[in-house]
Design a protein around this motif. Structure first.
Motif, PDB file in Angstrom:
ATOM      1  N   PHE A   1       0.861  -1.180   0.000  1.00 30.77           N
ATOM      2  CA  PHE A   1       0.000   0.000   0.000  1.00 30.77           C
ATOM      3  C   PHE A   1       0.899   1.231   0.000  1.00 30.77           C
ATOM      4  O   PHE A   1       1.708   1.408   0.923  1.00 30.77           O
TER       5      PHE A   1
ATOM      6  N   HIS B   1      -0.891  -2.450  -4.418  1.00 35.65           N
ATOM      7  CA  HIS B   1      -2.311  -2.784  -4.335  1.00 35.65           C
ATOM      8  C   HIS B   1      -3.184  -1.533  -4.452  1.00 35.65           C
ATOM      9  O   HIS B   1      -3.991  -1.411  -5.362  1.00 35.65           O
ATOM     10  N   HIS B   2      -3.043  -0.615  -3.526  1.00 34.02           N
ATOM     11  CA  HIS B   2      -3.799   0.635  -3.513  1.00 34.02           C
ATOM     12  C   HIS B   2      -2.836   1.774  -3.192  1.00 34.02           C
ATOM     13  O   HIS B   2      -1.811   1.574  -2.548  1.00 34.02           O
TER      14      HIS B   2
END
Length: 303
Positions: free
Chosen positions: A34, A57-58
């Motif tokens: 992240f 991922h994000h």
């Protein structure tokens, strides 16, 4: 047990220096990465720290000041060159799509993946959740809308005591429920308390990221007792007035928040370029909160 590790890619403020990159961090949890803020040079630091782009991922962007988001377009372009296919979600101010979409359409017009801008709320609420992790927004007070982030593991399952499982001849189909806290009922109807069959679950880990913001006591109940708090410390006490004028914090103010919130460890960052030595921030913060460390590029912290 999943790893929960923070890597500092940059911890400087708006003015570039030869000592620090602009704000950017990566939180590693299990097989996911992240990213938190994405200042200039973030993707270079990503490479330098041997992080895998495929695991990103994000992305969480605290606010739309350049030192926190100017690295986005370059990073997205690189992800396209590398052949990423999965959707990339960017949690960011609601104005971001209007600003960044034209740049993506011009510089990254044939991306093999979708970029989704997920608007951040102006209140404290869950903004991302999966099976093991939860991320909540932390409303901050800055010159423009700014948002911090609270990363926390979800409650873990209890540990089975193997000898007790064998002693009571517990069927495999019952084990999942017992690990979640259920008692076991024998074929004869006897209730075996869960405490006799299991050991307590591992404690959860929690990390709070607060940059950029003025001194804000409303944060305290939201970050109470976190394992690690990153709090901006743009200025030392010699520029306390300037900190207030620009809606930033001093090292002492960051330490005061850490003390009042009973956090376990404080990590200072977002240092102003006017200071030639970062040690002044540590010296001042330790007067209030001794368990303080300074961010620096390449620092890895197990949470």
């Amino acid at each position: 047990m999943k790893n929960f590790e923070l890597t500092i890619l940059g911890c400087g403020s708006a003015m570039p220096t030869t000592r620090h990159y602009p704000s950017s961090q990566v939180l590693s949890y299990g097989e996911k990465l992240f990213m938190i803020d994405c200042g200039e040079g973030a993707q270079l630091q990503f490479r330098r720290n041997r992080l895998k782009f495929s695991k990103l991922h994000h992305i969480f962007i605290s606010h739309l000041h350049g030192d926190h988001c100017f690295g986005l377009i370059g990073l997205i372009s690189t992800l396209g060159i590398l052949g990423r296919t999965g959707e990339l979600v960017i949690h960011i101010n609601s104005e971001a799509e209007r600003i960044f979409r034209p740049h993506l359409d011009f510089f990254c017009r044939e991306l093999p993946f979708e970029v989704r801008f997920e608007p951040l709320p102006r209140k404290h609420e869950v903004i991302y959740e999966d099976r093991t992790m939860r991320v909540s927004s932390l409303p901050l007070k800055h010159r423009i809308q700014s948002c911090g982030f609270l990363f926390e593991e979800k409650e873990k399952q209890r540990h089975l005591i193997g000898d007790m499982v064998k002693f009571y001849n517990i069927p495999i189909k019952e084990l999942a429920g017992i690990k979640s806290g259920a008692d076991f009922i024998t074929p004869e109807g006897t209730i075996i308390p869960n405490e006799r069959l299991t050991r307590p679950a591992d404690p959860i880990s929690r990390y709070a990221y607060c940059s950029d913001t003025t001194y804000l006591e409303k944060l305290i109940p939201m970050i109470e007792g976190v394992d690690l708090l990153y709090h901006e410390a743009t200025f030392a006490e010699d520029n306390k007035v300037r900190a207030k004028e620009t809606f930033h914090s001093t090292a002492i103010q960051a330490a005061t928040i850490a003390q009042k919130a009973h956090v376990k460890k404080l990590l200072l960052g977002h240092f102003s370029a006017r200071y030639e030595e970062d040690s002044i921030f540590l010296k001042e913060a330790e007067q209030i909160f001794p368990n303080t460390i300074l961010a620096k590029e390449g620092l890895h912290i197990n949470i």
